[in-house]
Design an enzyme around this catalytic site. Structure first.
Site, PDB file in Angstrom:
ATOM      1  N   SER A  64      11.991  37.223  10.230  1.00  9.68           N
ATOM      2  CA  SER A  64      11.000  37.222  11.314  1.00  9.68           C
ATOM      3  C   SER A  64       9.650  36.724  10.810  1.00  9.68           C
ATOM      4  CB  SER A  64      10.831  38.634  11.880  1.00  9.68           C
ATOM      5  OG  SER A  64      12.042  39.126  12.382  1.00  9.68           O
TER       6      SER A  64
HETATM    7  N1  SAH Z   1      14.674  42.234   9.602  1.00 10.23           N
HETATM    8  C1  SAH Z   1      15.192  40.946   9.226  1.00 10.23           C
HETATM    9  C2  SAH Z   1      15.372  40.039  10.426  1.00 10.23           C
HETATM   10  C3  SAH Z   1      16.647  39.291  10.363  1.00 10.23           C
HETATM   11  S1  SAH Z   1      17.152  38.477  11.854  1.00 10.23           S
HETATM   12  C4  SAH Z   1      14.292  40.295   8.170  1.00 10.23           C
HETATM   13  O1  SAH Z   1      13.184  40.794   7.931  1.00 10.23           O
HETATM   14  O2  SAH Z   1      14.724  39.327   7.549  1.00 10.23           O
HETATM   15  C5  SAH Z   1      18.142  39.701  12.637  1.00 10.23           C
HETATM   16  C6  SAH Z   1      19.309  40.250  11.855  1.00 10.23           C
HETATM   17  O3  SAH Z   1      20.063  41.093  12.733  1.00 10.23           O
HETATM   18  C7  SAH Z   1      20.291  39.199  11.335  1.00 10.23           C
HETATM   19  O4  SAH Z   1      20.434  39.361   9.956  1.00 10.23           O
HETATM   20  C8  SAH Z   1      21.590  39.520  12.079  1.00 10.23           C
HETATM   21  O5  SAH Z   1      22.753  39.289  11.302  1.00 10.23           O
HETATM   22  C9  SAH Z   1      21.421  41.012  12.379  1.00 10.23           C
HETATM   23  N2  SAH Z   1      22.223  41.512  13.475  1.00 10.23           N
HETATM   24  C10 SAH Z   1      22.558  40.916  14.643  1.00 10.23           C
HETATM   25  N3  SAH Z   1      23.305  41.727  15.391  1.00 10.23           N
HETATM   26  C11 SAH Z   1      23.456  42.889  14.698  1.00 10.23           C
HETATM   27  C12 SAH Z   1      24.135  44.114  14.944  1.00 10.23           C
HETATM   28  N4  SAH Z   1      24.832  44.333  16.081  1.00 10.23           N
HETATM   29  N5  SAH Z   1      24.074  45.084  14.003  1.00 10.23           N
HETATM   30  C13 SAH Z   1      23.383  44.899  12.846  1.00 10.23           C
HETATM   31  N6  SAH Z   1      22.735  43.759  12.551  1.00 10.23           N
HETATM   32  C14 SAH Z   1      22.767  42.767  13.470  1.00 10.23           C
END
Ligand code: SAH
Length: 215
Positions: A64
């Site tokens: 993000s």
């Molecule tokens: N907090 C992260 C943001 C990553 S983007 C950072 O700082 O890098 C969002 C993330 O949510 C992705 O890695 C994706 O694989 C995960 N995601 C999507 N659906 C999900 C679910 N149902 N349960 C857990 N993680 C999920």
């Protein structure tokens, strides 16, 4: 893995920018000043790490934008020892920021590749979440519930009921809500009692989707 004076200088500039954009929580700003975001990006993107932009982190996912991390972290009102659940560990950057703020962090990720790489990276950087879990965050992490705060870092079409159920009374759920192709509304739910939740809508953001089933 190196963190240099140059990186620290860029982080100080980023913090100034976040203040200008309206972030006021000192605990959030100091955590962002401290965590070496460049070490959470794929090499090659290093030079861009302290711009206020999202970046690809592999497996079709993104880290993000710093403003979004700061905005969501501020809404959680993290105190020392707050118990926080993060849905979507991804690169681990948001996890690291919450840890630096003094939270006891639980985080869940559904992409195995990211779960594995981030599980290896965080301890190398001295970041020790209480628990990293591989699985579906729609269900939350009931074994460790209830939480003072829950942060969802992917866009959800609706607010998952299990996450609401895993909040303490007075706890805060921060989640971007909206259809996956469009932008999402940053939503804050505060649990007032067993059945009542106060809802605040706090503007538009754009996230990768929260996915229900693994393919
Ligand atoms: N907090 C992260 C943001 C990553 S983007 C950072 O700082 O890098 C969002 C993330 O949510 C992705 O890695 C994706 O694989 C995960 N995601 C999507 N659906 C999900 C679910 N149902 N349960 C857990 N993680 C999920």
């Amino acid at each position: 893995m190196k963190d240099t004076a140059k990186h620290q200088g860029l982080r100080n500039q980023l913090v100034t920018l976040l203040e200008q954009k309206g972030i006021t929580d000192k605990n959030v700003l100091e955590a962002i000043r401290k965590i070496p975001r460049h070490l959470f990006l794929n090499s090659g993107f290093e030079d861009y790490a302290y711009q206020d932009k999202p970046f690809p982190i592999g497996a079709g996912q993104t880290i993000s934008q710093p403003y979004t991390v700061a905005f969501q972290s501020q809404l959680l009102e993290v105190k020392k020892e707050s118990k926080i659940l993060e849905v979507g560990t991804g690169s681990g950057y948001q996890t690291a920021v919450l840890y630096a703020m003094g939270a006891k962090v639980y985080s869940i990720e559904r992409q195995n590749e990211l779960f594995k790489s981030t599980s290896l990276l965080l301890p190398k950087l001295g970041i020790r979440p209480k628990h990293l879990s591989f699985g579906d965050g729609y269900k939350g992490l009931p074994n460790y519930a209830p939480y003072d705060g829950i942060i969802v870092t992917a866009g959800a079409p609706l607010i998952p009921k299990p996450l609401m159920a895993q909040l303490k009374i007075g706890g805060r759920l921060v989640i971007p809500v909206g259809e996956e192709s469009r932008s999402q509304i940053m939503t804050l739910l505060i649990r007032r009692d067993e059945t009542r939740f106060e809802k605040h809508e706090l503007g538009e953001f754009r996230f990768v989707p929260l996915l229900e089933n693994k393919n």
